[in-house]
Design an enzyme around this catalytic site. Structure first.
Site, PDB file in Angstrom:
ATOM      1  N   ASN A  93      17.579  35.437 -39.370  1.00 55.08           N
ATOM      2  CA  ASN A  93      15.804  35.892 -39.215  1.00 55.08           C
ATOM      3  C   ASN A  93      15.941  36.329 -40.521  1.00 55.08           C
ATOM      4  O   ASN A  93      14.958  37.098 -40.789  1.00 55.08           O
ATOM      5  CB  ASN A  93      15.395  35.906 -38.455  1.00 55.08           C
ATOM      6  CG  ASN A  93      15.608  34.822 -37.793  1.00 55.08           C
ATOM      7  OD1 ASN A  93      15.187  33.217 -38.238  1.00 55.08           O
ATOM      8  ND2 ASN A  93      14.551  34.563 -35.702  1.00 55.08           N
ATOM      9  N   ARG A 146       9.254  26.330 -40.148  1.00 52.45           N
ATOM     10  CA  ARG A 146       8.365  27.483 -40.150  1.00 52.45           C
ATOM     11  C   ARG A 146       8.402  28.736 -41.387  1.00 52.45           C
ATOM     12  O   ARG A 146       7.390  29.262 -41.380  1.00 52.45           O
ATOM     13  CB  ARG A 146       7.467  27.600 -39.022  1.00 52.45           C
ATOM     14  CG  ARG A 146       7.749  26.805 -37.629  1.00 52.45           C
ATOM     15  CD  ARG A 146       7.450  27.557 -36.474  1.00 52.45           C
ATOM     16  NE  ARG A 146       6.115  28.809 -36.118  1.00 52.45           N
ATOM     17  CZ  ARG A 146       4.914  27.749 -36.726  1.00 52.45           C
ATOM     18  NH1 ARG A 146       4.548  26.227 -36.249  1.00 52.45           N
ATOM     19  NH2 ARG A 146       4.328  28.339 -36.737  1.00 52.45           N
ATOM     20  N   CYS A 185       5.384  23.935 -32.594  1.00 49.76           N
ATOM     21  CA  CYS A 185       6.698  23.524 -32.874  1.00 49.76           C
ATOM     22  C   CYS A 185       7.072  23.447 -30.786  1.00 49.76           C
ATOM     23  O   CYS A 185       6.051  23.318 -29.938  1.00 49.76           O
ATOM     24  CB  CYS A 185       7.399  23.576 -33.072  1.00 49.76           C
ATOM     25  SG  CYS A 185       7.344  25.810 -32.662  1.00 49.76           S
ATOM     26  N   ARG A 229       2.428  28.685 -32.092  1.00 46.61           N
ATOM     27  CA  ARG A 229       2.462  29.710 -33.528  1.00 46.61           C
ATOM     28  C   ARG A 229       1.549  29.376 -34.689  1.00 46.61           C
ATOM     29  O   ARG A 229       2.300  28.709 -35.309  1.00 46.61           O
ATOM     30  CB  ARG A 229       3.993  28.642 -33.874  1.00 46.61           C
ATOM     31  CG  ARG A 229       5.292  28.949 -32.273  1.00 46.61           C
ATOM     32  CD  ARG A 229       6.611  28.665 -33.008  1.00 46.61           C
ATOM     33  NE  ARG A 229       6.770  29.848 -33.784  1.00 46.61           N
ATOM     34  CZ  ARG A 229       8.223  29.757 -33.944  1.00 46.61           C
ATOM     35  NH1 ARG A 229       8.791  28.630 -34.363  1.00 46.61           N
ATOM     36  NH2 ARG A 229       8.697  30.937 -35.254  1.00 46.61           N
ATOM     37  N   ASP A 257      14.613  34.869 -28.518  1.00 38.82           N
ATOM     38  CA  ASP A 257      15.819  34.304 -28.626  1.00 38.82           C
ATOM     39  C   ASP A 257      16.858  34.514 -27.962  1.00 38.82           C
ATOM     40  O   ASP A 257      17.576  33.601 -28.679  1.00 38.82           O
ATOM     41  CB  ASP A 257      16.086  34.877 -30.043  1.00 38.82           C
ATOM     42  CG  ASP A 257      14.792  34.591 -31.110  1.00 38.82           C
ATOM     43  OD1 ASP A 257      14.357  33.551 -30.402  1.00 38.82           O
ATOM     44  OD2 ASP A 257      14.771  34.910 -31.708  1.00 38.82           O
ATOM     45  N   VAL A 300       6.673  35.864 -24.763  1.00 41.46           N
ATOM     46  CA  VAL A 300       6.433  36.024 -26.512  1.00 41.46           C
ATOM     47  C   VAL A 300       5.825  34.996 -26.563  1.00 41.46           C
ATOM     48  O   VAL A 300       5.288  34.568 -27.488  1.00 41.46           O
ATOM     49  CB  VAL A 300       7.950  36.104 -27.480  1.00 41.46           C
ATOM     50  CG1 VAL A 300       6.960  36.192 -28.649  1.00 41.46           C
ATOM     51  CG2 VAL A 300       8.434  37.488 -26.376  1.00 41.46           C
TER      52      VAL A 300
END
Ligand code: EPU
Length: 427
Positions: A23, A93, A117, A122, A306, A328
């Site tokens: 990321n 994405r 997703c 999102r 995550d 989140v």
């Protein structure tokens, strides 16, 4: 589509090197669109998402070269296309991140709407709203975001929600805008700081990255830069959990321990012993069972979403009961249904999972639904009784660099088999 077979076994022990962060690498590669000079980006992880972004950048006209040490040279002198098509955006994405830089440098961009997703709806409304505040004219038409602008103009932007890629997109748009942009309620994630560091080396004037207010004074042009991507804090956390739940001992190297403090705290609370160096962490699992730990995910520096799936797994074999609250994403609990099939005792109530630890999980065929859910299921297979077959592992290849090799290095019994493995076995 390949599958993985994980065999439950003994403790994982040894040392591994943590790869560059997915990321962080994705936005840094995309920011090469902001300059006609060459960017040299090192510590790129070997992942499907990286291949997808290379395909997208290649389609836009960026020239890319990769060497065998996973350093990428990107040159965006001859960008001749500003369209990010649906088939690439739907698989990854983060492709939405081309919107800001294309608009800033070329005054136009067309990016497919990503759609929902496996972890939630999102939306990208904050990306669009922020770019409109910078003066872009945006329409959404036939599934595409179509954006036009003369030179973007700096503005004060308040983000209604903290968004990592939203902050990154606006930062990349604002660096070439006329005047000053202030992003309020900005994401503070290390990946945002890494992108700001790269943009600064390219000549951007950015202050405050890592705080919730980022100030960007636009410049006329940016130059090339050499940038080394930060280590993957989620890969690091995943391997620490793997060692802890298997009763093992691990040293992870090439990490930034200060970026995983929330995860290290929870591992200590669960009973693991930790030693922390400048760029390494050593974890030893407790002699007895781990203790259940309550988790509440939230933007950095709080506990990362995550790592939620991996800690649901940790709790599912720990001593006691814990709650895991996901704040989140609205639908990031798909792994729970699979873990239950392996014997986990988990009750789900809205965004809260109540996990009561059991002594042992049992192997079962399971299906990966997203990247971190698949990591959780692979680790579950390594501590369950018997052989767990994990289907749809393309998710794991999107985000974990050579996961089977690294786990095998630690003594795990895990192998990849072809998609028709079961039919061939029973034939
Ligand atoms: N959101 C909106 N509108 C927007 C943008 C976000 O409502 O315009 C909402 C999201 O739906 C979500 C929340 O805001 O509920 C936070 O989402 P964020 O935008 O921060 O997520 P992201 O930028 O799309 C990145 C990572 C994710 C990670 C999240 C949260 C990348 C490429 N992806 O996503 O990583 O989970 O931040 O930390 O950086 C992963 O690696 O497995 C992964 C999903």
């Amino acid at each position: 589509m390949d599958k993985l077979i994980a065999t439950g076994g003994g403790p994982l022990r040894g040392e591994i090197r943590i790869s560059g962060a997915k990321n962080a690498a994705l936005p840094v590669m995309i920011c090469s669109l902001l300059t006609s000079e060459t960017m040299t980006i090192s510590n790129i992880p070997h992942l499907h998402d990286i291949t997808t972004i290379m395909e997208l950048l290649g389609q836009l006209g960026v020239k890319l070269q990769v060497d065998d040490k996973l350093t990428i040279e990107a040159n965006a002198t001859e960008v001749n296309n500003v369209v990010a098509p649906y088939h690439l955006v739907k698989t990854m994405r983060a492709s939405i991140l081309v919107l800001g830089p294309l608009l800033a440098r070329f005054g136009k961009a067309e990016v497919s709407l990503p759609g929902g997703c496996a972890i939630g709806s999102r939306p990208v409304n904050l990306h669009i709203k922020g770019l409109q505040a910078l003066g872009a004219k945006i329409t959404v038409d036939r599934g595409y975001i179509r954006a036009r602008a003369n030179r973007l103009r700096g503005a004060r932007i308040f983000m209604d929600l903290i968004s990592v890629t939203g902050t990154e997109n606006l930062m990349m748009a604002a660096v070439l805008a006329e005047g000053t942009t202030v992003i309020e309620n900005a994401a503070r994630e290390p990946e945002v700081i890494d992108l700001a560091r790269c943009l600064k080396t390219m000549g951007a004037d950015i202050h405050g990255a890592g705080s919730d207010e980022i100030t960007i004074h636009g410049v006329q042009r940016l130059g090339g830069a050499a940038h080394r991507v930060i280590p993957d804090r989620i890969e690091a956390g995943t391997f620490l959990v793997a060692a802890a739940i298997s009763g093992g001992e691990i040293k992870i190297k090439d990490v930034k321990p200060q970026q995983i403090e929330a995860v290290l705290d929870k591992l200590r609370e669960a009973g693991a012993s930790l030693e922390v160096g400048d760029d390494w962490v050593h974890l030893r699992a407790p002699r007895g069972r781990l203790k259940a730990v309550n988790i509440r995910t939230a933007p950095y520096p709080a506990f990362p979403t995550d790592m939620q799936a991996q800690f649901v797994l940790l709790n599912s074999i720990a001593d006691g009961t814990a709650t895991v609250v996901e704040t989140v994403f609205e639908n990031r609990f798909m792994h729970i249904h699979e873990l239950r099939r392996m014997g986990a005792n988990i009750q789900l109530d809205g965004n809260t999972a109540v996990v009561q630890g059991v002594r042992k999980l049992q192997a079962a065929p399971v299906m990966a639904t997203d990247l971190r859910a698949s990591a959780c299921l692979v680790l579950a297979g390594l501590i369950a009784d018997g052989e767990t077959l994990i289907d749809r592992i393309y998710h794991i290849d999107r985000g974990y660099h050579c996961i089977e090799e690294k786990l095998s290095q630690l003594g795990a019994v895990i192998r990849r088999v072809p998609r028709n493995y079961l039919e061939r076995k029973s034939a």
